[in-house]
Design a protein around this motif. Structure first.
Motif: not given
Length: 101
Positions: A59-74
């Protein structure tokens, strides 16, 4: 604090009823304001146990459609480098989403 500014906040969030519900869920310790993203196939053994969050690091980013791998890393970075200022940043940037259920 959100309960105190609720009369103003209900005009700023996308779902005012959800905001009120989330305020009480946090006050009753059913949820936290910031938690991890929700993925069904996640390897949760790598992350500490947290209550479900109203918001998440994405939610801190404008682009909410990131790959699952990226969200896991976040989520891993959020857990590893936890600071209260990170939570405040996520809440400020994702404030309109605080009514999300």
């Amino acid at each position: 604090t959100l309960l105190a500014i609720c009369p103003v906040a209900i005009f700023l969030v996308k779902s005012p009823v959800g905001l009120i519900r989330n305020i009480f869920s946090v006050l009753l310790s059913w949820k936290s304001w910031v938690g991890f993203t929700q993925h069904p196939a996640r390897e949760s053994h790598r992350l500490p146990e947290l209550k479900q969050g109203v918001l998440n690091p994405l939610d801190a980013f404008k682009n909410k459609h990131l790959p699952e791998e990226t969200t896991e890393r976040l989520d891993l970075l959020y857990a590893r480098d936890y600071k209260l200022t990170n939570d405040l940043n996520i809440i400020l940037k994702g404030f309109r989403q605080t009514g999300r259920i």
